[in-house]
Write a protein that holds these residues in place. Structure first.
Motif, PDB file in Angstrom:
ATOM      1  N   ILE A   1       0.836  -1.201   0.000  1.00 19.07           N
ATOM      2  CA  ILE A   1       0.000   0.000   0.000  1.00 19.07           C
ATOM      3  C   ILE A   1       0.870   1.249   0.000  1.00 19.07           C
ATOM      4  CG2 ILE A   1      -1.949  -1.132   1.105  1.00 19.07           C
ATOM      5  CD1 ILE A   1      -1.121   0.172   3.745  1.00 19.07           C
ATOM      6  N   LYS A   2       0.352   2.259  -0.670  1.00 21.35           N
ATOM      7  CA  LYS A   2       1.008   3.568  -0.725  1.00 21.35           C
ATOM      8  C   LYS A   2      -0.072   4.620  -0.517  1.00 21.35           C
ATOM      9  CE  LYS A   2       4.509   2.046  -3.978  1.00 21.35           C
ATOM     10  NZ  LYS A   2       5.162   2.269  -5.262  1.00 21.35           N
ATOM     11  N   PRO A   3       0.141   5.553   0.419  1.00 24.42           N
ATOM     12  CA  PRO A   3      -0.893   6.564   0.661  1.00 24.42           C
ATOM     13  C   PRO A   3      -1.052   7.513  -0.518  1.00 24.42           C
ATOM     14  CG  PRO A   3       1.066   7.028   1.968  1.00 24.42           C
ATOM     15  CD  PRO A   3       1.298   5.719   1.300  1.00 24.42           C
ATOM     16  N   ILE A   4      -2.297   7.857  -0.809  1.00 24.00           N
ATOM     17  CA  ILE A   4      -2.604   8.858  -1.836  1.00 24.00           C
ATOM     18  C   ILE A   4      -2.932  10.175  -1.150  1.00 24.00           C
ATOM     19  CG2 ILE A   4      -4.180   9.525  -3.681  1.00 24.00           C
ATOM     20  CD1 ILE A   4      -4.598   6.516  -4.223  1.00 24.00           C
ATOM     21  N   ASN A   5      -3.867  10.141  -0.197  1.00 22.32           N
ATOM     22  CA  ASN A   5      -4.198  11.351   0.549  1.00 22.32           C
ATOM     23  C   ASN A   5      -4.794  11.006   1.908  1.00 22.32           C
ATOM     24  OD1 ASN A   5      -6.717  10.492  -0.407  1.00 22.32           O
ATOM     25  ND2 ASN A   5      -7.512  12.567  -0.422  1.00 22.32           N
ATOM     26  N   VAL A   6      -4.738  11.994   2.805  1.00 19.41           N
ATOM     27  CA  VAL A   6      -5.252  11.842   4.163  1.00 19.41           C
ATOM     28  C   VAL A   6      -5.995  13.121   4.521  1.00 19.41           C
ATOM     29  CG1 VAL A   6      -4.640  11.556   6.591  1.00 19.41           C
ATOM     30  CG2 VAL A   6      -3.304  10.386   4.843  1.00 19.41           C
ATOM     31  N   THR A   7      -7.200  12.972   5.057  1.00 19.14           N
ATOM     32  CA  THR A   7      -7.958  14.112   5.563  1.00 19.14           C
ATOM     33  C   THR A   7      -8.339  13.806   7.004  1.00 19.14           C
ATOM     34  OG1 THR A   7      -8.873  14.558   3.375  1.00 19.14           O
ATOM     35  CG2 THR A   7     -10.016  15.530   5.264  1.00 19.14           C
ATOM     36  N   VAL A   8      -7.949  14.687   7.922  1.00 11.67           N
ATOM     37  CA  VAL A   8      -8.245  14.486   9.340  1.00 11.67           C
ATOM     38  C   VAL A   8      -9.175  15.588   9.817  1.00 11.67           C
ATOM     39  CG1 VAL A   8      -7.276  14.317  11.665  1.00 11.67           C
ATOM     40  CG2 VAL A   8      -6.003  13.383   9.728  1.00 11.67           C
TER      41      VAL A   8
END
Length: 125
Positions: A66-73
């Motif tokens: 897995i590779k992160p694309i985006n994160v919203t917190v």
């Protein structure tokens, strides 16, 4: 199944029947303003919860990297100096992209201190 960054935050699997439930003990190294957890520690815990949930889902679906694309917190209330819990849920597991939601709480899962939505690229072997 936890990434090495989890050790820095003191994150561990909470135990019991749910291998995706994580816990982070209170520590002065995790504080931002006096009496409250730093937002980065909370965000890091949410990311760890998402990764654990996704790795479990992938293990049941043939594996993959897995590779992160985006994160919203979204921060909803201040995290106090007490143990914190988090759990990730895979909302979509496609052939190349996964969507994961994670929630962190302290006293009551119905009153989260933060939540995150994350998208991951899946590289299948």
């Amino acid at each position: 199944m936890l990434p090495p960054y989890a050790d820095l935050l003191g994150i561990a699997v909470a135990g019991g029947d749910d291998p995706t439930l994580l816990t982070m003990p209170s520590a002065t190294s995790l504080l931002g303003r006096p009496g409250y957890l730093h937002g980065g520690a909370i965000g890091g815990m949410l990311e760890m919860a998402a990764i654990v949930a996704l790795r479990y889902a992938l293990a049941e679906d043939g594996g993959g990297q897995i590779k992160p694309i985006n994160v919203t917190v979204d921060y909803m209330r201040g995290g106090r100096e007490k143990p914190t819990f988090a759990r990730g849920v895979v909302t979509r597991l496609g052939g190349r992209v996964a969507n994961v939601e994670a929630t962190a709480w302290q006293d009551d899962p119905a009153k989260p201190i933060a939540a995150a939505r994350m998208n991951y690229l899946i590289v299948r072997g």
